[in-house]
Design a protein around this motif. Sequence first.
Motif, mmCIF file in Angstrom:
data_model
loop_
_atom_site.group_PDB
_atom_site.id
_atom_site.type_symbol
_atom_site.label_atom_id
_atom_site.label_comp_id
_atom_site.label_asym_id
_atom_site.label_seq_id
_atom_site.Cartn_x
_atom_site.Cartn_y
_atom_site.Cartn_z
ATOM 1 N N LEU A 45 -2.207 -55.405 42.026
ATOM 2 C CA LEU A 45 -0.819 -55.112 42.368
ATOM 3 C C LEU A 45 -0.772 -53.704 42.957
ATOM 4 C CD1 LEU A 45 2.254 -55.748 42.149
ATOM 5 C CD2 LEU A 45 2.162 -54.784 39.847
ATOM 6 N N HIS A 49 4.291 -51.199 45.046
ATOM 7 C CA HIS A 49 5.175 -52.282 44.605
ATOM 8 C C HIS A 49 5.778 -51.947 43.244
ATOM 9 C CE1 HIS A 49 3.730 -54.346 48.011
ATOM 10 N NE2 HIS A 49 3.446 -55.521 47.498
ATOM 11 N N VAL A 50 4.955 -51.407 42.349
ATOM 12 C CA VAL A 50 5.439 -51.004 41.024
ATOM 13 C C VAL A 50 6.516 -49.938 41.187
ATOM 14 C CG1 VAL A 50 4.802 -49.977 38.808
ATOM 15 C CG2 VAL A 50 3.229 -51.559 39.933
ATOM 16 N N ILE A 53 9.787 -51.395 42.468
ATOM 17 C CA ILE A 53 10.508 -52.103 41.402
ATOM 18 C C ILE A 53 11.267 -51.110 40.535
ATOM 19 C CG2 ILE A 53 10.221 -53.438 39.272
ATOM 20 C CD1 ILE A 53 7.891 -54.916 40.770
ATOM 21 N N TRP A 66 7.835 -54.819 30.028
ATOM 22 C CA TRP A 66 7.432 -55.410 31.314
ATOM 23 C C TRP A 66 6.450 -56.527 31.008
ATOM 24 C CZ3 TRP A 66 7.350 -52.071 36.161
ATOM 25 C CH2 TRP A 66 6.853 -52.756 37.271
ATOM 26 N N ASP A 68 3.789 -59.255 32.609
ATOM 27 C CA ASP A 68 3.010 -59.624 33.785
ATOM 28 C C ASP A 68 2.467 -61.020 33.516
ATOM 29 O OD1 ASP A 68 1.788 -59.380 36.277
ATOM 30 O OD2 ASP A 68 -0.023 -58.485 35.416
ATOM 31 N N SER A 76 -4.109 -56.416 37.659
ATOM 32 C CA SER A 76 -2.791 -55.999 38.141
ATOM 33 C C SER A 76 -1.951 -55.389 37.028
ATOM 34 C CB SER A 76 -2.055 -57.184 38.772
ATOM 35 O OG SER A 76 -2.634 -57.494 40.012
ATOM 36 N N VAL A 128 11.407 -56.173 33.235
ATOM 37 C CA VAL A 128 10.730 -56.617 34.457
ATOM 38 C C VAL A 128 9.745 -57.730 34.114
ATOM 39 C CG1 VAL A 128 9.225 -55.949 36.383
ATOM 40 C CG2 VAL A 128 10.851 -54.288 35.468
ATOM 41 N N THR A 130 6.705 -59.656 36.324
ATOM 42 C CA THR A 130 5.962 -59.818 37.571
ATOM 43 C C THR A 130 5.035 -61.020 37.432
ATOM 44 O OG1 THR A 130 4.376 -58.154 36.769
ATOM 45 C CG2 THR A 130 5.965 -57.444 38.433
ATOM 46 N N VAL A 132 1.835 -61.827 39.826
ATOM 47 C CA VAL A 132 1.071 -61.378 40.986
ATOM 48 C C VAL A 132 0.020 -62.432 41.325
ATOM 49 C CG1 VAL A 132 -0.401 -59.538 41.909
ATOM 50 C CG2 VAL A 132 1.434 -58.986 40.286
ATOM 51 N N ALA A 158 9.885 -60.321 39.859
ATOM 52 C CA ALA A 158 9.188 -60.084 41.124
ATOM 53 C C ALA A 158 7.974 -61.002 41.227
ATOM 54 C CB ALA A 158 8.758 -58.624 41.230
ATOM 55 N N VAL A 160 4.939 -61.685 43.383
ATOM 56 C CA VAL A 160 4.216 -60.868 44.355
ATOM 57 C C VAL A 160 3.052 -61.658 44.945
ATOM 58 C CG1 VAL A 160 2.943 -58.713 44.705
ATOM 59 C CG2 VAL A 160 4.816 -58.799 43.034
#
Length: 192
Positions: A45, A49-50, A53, A66, A68, A76, A128, A130, A132, A158, A160
């Motif tokens: 990642l 991008h981080v 965000i 957060w 992931d 990432s 958040v 994500t 990825v 997000a 990604v």
Amino acid sequence: MAARSVGAAATQAATKSLSTNSIDPKQLFVGSDLSERYNRYRPKLPVQHVETIVKELLGGRRPGLWLDVGCGPGNSTQQIVGYADKIIGVDISQTQIDVANRLNKHETITFVQGGCEALPAADNSVDVITAVQAAHYFDLPAFFKEAERVLKPGGVLALVAIDVAKCSSENINKAFQVITEILDEYGLPDKS
């Protein structure tokens, strides 16, 4: 309505093809050697991008939690360190999680085995999420429903994709069409 039906059919077909595949998704990366190689070559990642965000989408507010999702061996997830108080990497493959835990050197990161349709977080607790290079493996309607459950008001989801320039514009347009149609069908929650 016809376009929505095409998008829904494409999503159902993709979901069905993954779920009826003879390979169990939990077994995709069995064997630490494969997970090690995956970690070595999988794109990370990008830090920008981080930062986008946090700065743009969260208005500079530091995330408390957060997630992931589809984190693989955690390469990432490692990029998020310093931008959130607590980070949880989630992957369906226990082998990937084992590699992620072995390589993890950060107290703010926890890696857990799990799927996108049952995220390890309480309702309205995540700032958040994500995914990825991973959303193409997900049952997207189930994932979106679960993301809606765990995201705080004003939270960010997000998805990604890295190196999309390698795709033809026709493929990119189809992918965005499917995602847009899913969002049209399920909507984005207004939690403000």
